[in-house]
Design a protein around this motif. Structure first.
Motif, short mmCIF file in Angstrom:
data_model
loop_
_atom_site.label_atom_id
_atom_site.label_comp_id
_atom_site.label_asym_id
_atom_site.label_seq_id
_atom_site.Cartn_x
_atom_site.Cartn_y
_atom_site.Cartn_z
N ILE A 160 3.37 -10.20 6.79
CA ILE A 160 3.46 -8.73 6.79
C ILE A 160 4.69 -8.29 6.01
CG2 ILE A 160 3.86 -6.69 8.24
CD1 ILE A 160 2.15 -8.11 10.40
N LEU A 161 5.81 -8.98 6.22
CA LEU A 161 7.05 -8.66 5.51
C LEU A 161 6.88 -8.88 4.01
CD1 LEU A 161 9.96 -7.74 6.03
CD2 LEU A 161 10.62 -10.16 6.19
N ILE A 162 6.26 -9.99 3.65
CA ILE A 162 6.02 -10.28 2.23
C ILE A 162 5.13 -9.20 1.61
CG2 ILE A 162 4.83 -11.87 0.66
CD1 ILE A 162 5.78 -14.16 2.50
N SER A 163 4.12 -8.74 2.35
CA SER A 163 3.24 -7.68 1.85
C SER A 163 4.00 -6.38 1.62
CB SER A 163 2.10 -7.44 2.85
OG SER A 163 1.33 -8.61 3.02
N ILE A 164 4.91 -6.05 2.53
CA ILE A 164 5.71 -4.82 2.37
C ILE A 164 6.59 -4.94 1.12
CG2 ILE A 164 7.58 -3.46 3.39
CD1 ILE A 164 6.39 -4.21 6.16
N PHE A 165 7.22 -6.07 0.95
CA PHE A 165 8.07 -6.26 -0.23
C PHE A 165 7.25 -6.13 -1.52
CE2 PHE A 165 11.25 -9.18 2.17
CZ PHE A 165 11.70 -8.08 2.88
N ASN A 166 6.03 -6.69 -1.51
CA ASN A 166 5.18 -6.61 -2.70
C ASN A 166 4.72 -5.20 -2.98
OD1 ASN A 166 4.33 -9.30 -4.13
ND2 ASN A 166 4.52 -9.83 -1.97
N LEU A 167 4.47 -4.43 -1.93
CA LEU A 167 4.08 -3.03 -2.11
C LEU A 167 5.22 -2.24 -2.75
CD1 LEU A 167 2.10 -0.72 -1.71
CD2 LEU A 167 3.01 -0.43 0.61
N LEU A 170 5.48 -3.30 -6.33
CA LEU A 170 4.37 -2.74 -7.10
C LEU A 170 4.65 -1.30 -7.52
CD1 LEU A 170 1.42 -2.54 -8.13
CD2 LEU A 170 0.74 -2.06 -5.78
N ILE A 171 5.12 -0.50 -6.58
CA ILE A 171 5.42 0.90 -6.88
C ILE A 171 6.51 0.99 -7.95
CG2 ILE A 171 6.36 3.05 -5.94
CD1 ILE A 171 5.03 2.23 -3.24
N ALA A 172 7.55 0.17 -7.79
CA ALA A 172 8.67 0.21 -8.74
C ALA A 172 8.23 -0.22 -10.14
CB ALA A 172 9.80 -0.70 -8.24
N VAL A 210 12.72 -5.75 -13.48
CA VAL A 210 12.79 -4.76 -12.40
C VAL A 210 12.10 -5.29 -11.14
CG1 VAL A 210 11.98 -2.48 -11.65
CG2 VAL A 210 12.97 -2.77 -13.94
N GLY A 211 10.89 -5.84 -11.32
CA GLY A 211 10.15 -6.35 -10.18
C GLY A 211 10.86 -7.51 -9.50
N ALA A 212 11.35 -8.46 -10.30
CA ALA A 212 12.04 -9.63 -9.74
C ALA A 212 13.32 -9.21 -9.03
CB ALA A 212 12.35 -10.63 -10.85
N ALA A 213 14.03 -8.25 -9.61
CA ALA A 213 15.29 -7.79 -9.00
C ALA A 213 15.03 -7.15 -7.64
CB ALA A 213 15.98 -6.81 -9.94
N ILE A 214 14.04 -6.29 -7.57
CA ILE A 214 13.75 -5.60 -6.30
C ILE A 214 13.21 -6.59 -5.27
CG2 ILE A 214 12.19 -3.92 -5.22
CD1 ILE A 214 12.49 -2.24 -7.78
N TYR A 215 12.27 -7.42 -5.67
CA TYR A 215 11.67 -8.40 -4.76
C TYR A 215 12.73 -9.40 -4.29
CZ TYR A 215 7.91 -11.42 -2.96
OH TYR A 215 7.07 -12.16 -2.16
N PRO A 244 3.39 -11.85 -5.81
CA PRO A 244 4.04 -10.99 -6.80
C PRO A 244 3.65 -11.30 -8.25
CG PRO A 244 5.62 -12.52 -5.81
CD PRO A 244 4.38 -12.59 -5.00
N MET A 245 3.35 -12.56 -8.53
CA MET A 245 2.90 -12.91 -9.88
C MET A 245 1.55 -12.27 -10.17
SD MET A 245 4.02 -16.95 -9.88
CE MET A 245 3.56 -17.28 -11.55
N VAL A 246 0.67 -12.27 -9.18
CA VAL A 246 -0.66 -11.67 -9.35
C VAL A 246 -0.53 -10.16 -9.55
CG1 VAL A 246 -2.79 -11.11 -8.12
CG2 VAL A 246 -1.92 -13.45 -8.11
N ILE A 247 0.32 -9.53 -8.75
CA ILE A 247 0.52 -8.08 -8.89
C ILE A 247 1.07 -7.75 -10.27
CG2 ILE A 247 1.95 -6.15 -8.09
CD1 ILE A 247 1.63 -7.26 -5.26
#
Length: 538
Positions: free
Chosen positions: A462-469, A472-474, A504-509, A344-347
């Protein structure tokens, strides 16, 4: 996962985060004081310095911690003490020799960098900053052995705090010195750069003072272990250092590999850019790649670095005791937490590359593009550090040497051709290819040697990837909305947009991770007990 690994990782990661954050934030005022056109001179000093420093000491803390941890696990504390005493002398000599080598090779190194009269800096200017920074090599190696000794006892606080104090003092000297030289004495900013690189020596002295205070604090506790220990084993100094050097060589490669990649860029970038008619901007673009954006990109890597430093003595302990379950449990947790925090930091850096570059330095499309392209490589940096640490912990040192040199070979072969085609992005692609090869082979060896299989890790990734996606959108939509309301007009507004998007990103993730119970499973019972009060997790 053992509590020692969790605690050690937390301490080292927090210390590294603060140190890296300070190492980034000070560039903002320093950049303003010396000007965009002089930043490149600063990075020309630090790349060869980091290379010399890595050769001198990078293997020491981890090799010493591995050696001490091994004999401590056997109840032989006296052998570790024996190594410590002789090691202080050895590292003093190593540091002095490294200082002499870097000092007297400053001009030849500058000659490798200076490829065209159209470049911004002369050979003499580049050589001078390299000489000024070389003095730090007289003090830093002593710190390395003390840090490694403490880590062998799984005491990670001295390493973390000394790194932080070293950084604070160094930065203070850099900024105050640069301000006095430029704004009060009204001397050249390039003179201020010379003073700024010398600050590394002053910071190292401060780090030594901190370690001495910790030595006095832990001395009674360690002395009790010595008193209860049997006499040191009959291992000779020759055999002792043969074993330590066997540990050190792969550790040196792990520590030196990133500076080596940067050094390849340093000696090839200007030539490649000059060959396509871009010699006038090559110094500036190289400083963006190897200094300005590299400092930002390395922040996510601190998670992996913290893990590797804490992981090696723990893995060594399990490996010595032939505790296969302990090894597998530690590996599962390490891969998951590292990627959970790093991705998530990279994104975030990619989505906010323009705003981040403008806030830290200035509005610059080229610099922001370099940051966007470079940010994903941080994941490879982190995976390389962790996988190499695992191989070190299980004594597969030859593979580390092989994979490190293999990746570097591809970087050397591809760098100039790719730069000629893609300019700065070409150097980034060459780095990514080199690291991908090294990481890929490391993982294959780990799977084969440890018979490591973990379906749980794959499911979690896979779960971590979904959360990051989803995150990312948000974040992307949030930034689009903010820019639609008002384009970024300055540093304050850039920071405000970064802060809003980060929240926003930290809250959603965070919400997704807590609601599904993933965070609780990764970070243990204490987090679980805390979050249950708020209805998160299971």
């Amino acid at each position: 996962m053992s509590s020692n690994l969790v605690k050690g990782t937390a301490i080292l990661t927090i210390g590294l985060f603060l140190s890296k954050a300070l190492g980034l934030l000070y560039v903002i005022p320093f950049y303003s004081i010396i000007g965009k056109e002089n930043v490149g001179l600063y990075q020309y000093a630090y790349i060869p310095y980091n290379l010399a420093l890595s050769i001198a000491i990078s293997g020491a803390p981890l090799a010493i911690s591995k050696y001490v941890s091994k004999y401590n696990a056997l109840g032989d504390y006296a052998t570790g003490k024996k190594l410590m005493k002789s090691g202080m002398l050895v590292m003093s000599v190593t540091g002095f020799l490294s200082f002499l080598i870097l000092y007297f090779l400053a001009e030849p190194i500058a000659g490798l960098v200076h490829k065209s009269e159209d470049q911004s800096f002369s050979i003499d200017e580049i050589a001078t900053v390299i000489r000024w920074v070389s003095y730090a090599l007289l003090a830093v190696p002593l710190m390395s052995i003390v840090r490694g000794y403490f880590q062998g006892f799984q005491k990670f606080e001295p390493t973390s705090v000394s790194q932080l104090v070293e950084q604070i003092i160094r930065i203070g000297v850099v900024l105050i010195g640069a301000y006095i030289v430029v704004d009060i004495l009204e001397l050249s900013p390039r003179t201020a750069v010379n003073f700024a690189v010398f600050a590394a020596f002053i910071g190292a002295l401060a780090g030594l003072v901190v370690l001495y205070r910790y030595w006095m604090k832990y001395k009674p506790e360690i002395q009790q272990l010595y008193d209860a220990s049997p006499p040191a084993s009959q291992i000779t100094f020759v055999d002792m250092y043969k074993e330590v050097i066997g540990y050190t060589i792969p550790f040196v490669l792990v520590g030196v590999i990133n500076p080596l990649y940067q050094f390849v860029d340093m000696i090839t970038f200007n030539e490649a850019m000059g060959s396509i008619g871009l010699a006038k901007v090559s110094d500036e673009y190289l400083s963006m790649l190897n200094f300005l954006t590299h400092k930002i990109v390395m922040i996510p890597v601190m998670v992996a670095t913290g893990f590797s430093m804490a992981l090696i003595p723990v893995i060594t302990n399990y490996y010595t005791k032939k505790d296969q379950k302990g090894i597998n449990r530690s590996l599962d947790q390490t891969f998951q937490i590292m990627l959970f925090l790093t991705v998530p930091m990279v994104i975030g850096l990619m989505v906010l590359s323009n705003e981040t570059y403008q806030f830290l330095y200035e509005k610059d499309t080229v610099g922001a593009d370099v940051l966007f392209s470079y940010a994903p490589v941080a994941i490879l940096f982190g995976l390389y550090t962790v996988t190499a640490a695992i191989l070190q912990g299980i004594d597969k040192h030859k593979w580390i040497v092989f994979t490190s040199l293999l990746g570097l070979l591809f970087k050397l072969m591809l760098n100039i051709p790719l730069i000629k085609v893609f300019e700065t992005d070409g150097a980034i692609v060459a780095t990514a290819i080199g690291y991908m090869i090294a990481v890929g082979v490391n993982i294959v060896v780990i799977i084969k040697e440890l018979n490591y299989r973990s379906k749980m890790v794959y499911r979690r990734l896979i779960l971590i990837s979904i959360f990051n996606l989803i995150m990312l959108i948000a974040v992307h939509l949030t930034l689009k909305g903010l820019l639609a309301i008002s384009p970024v007009g300055g540093k304050i507004q850039a920071f405000l947009y970064i802060a809003i998007c980060a929240i926003v990103g930290a809250a959603i993730y965070g919400f997704l991770s807590l609601k599904t119970g993933l965070a609780q499973k990764l970070f243990g019972e204490r987090l679980t007990r805390f979050t249950k009060k708020f209805g998160f997790g299971r």
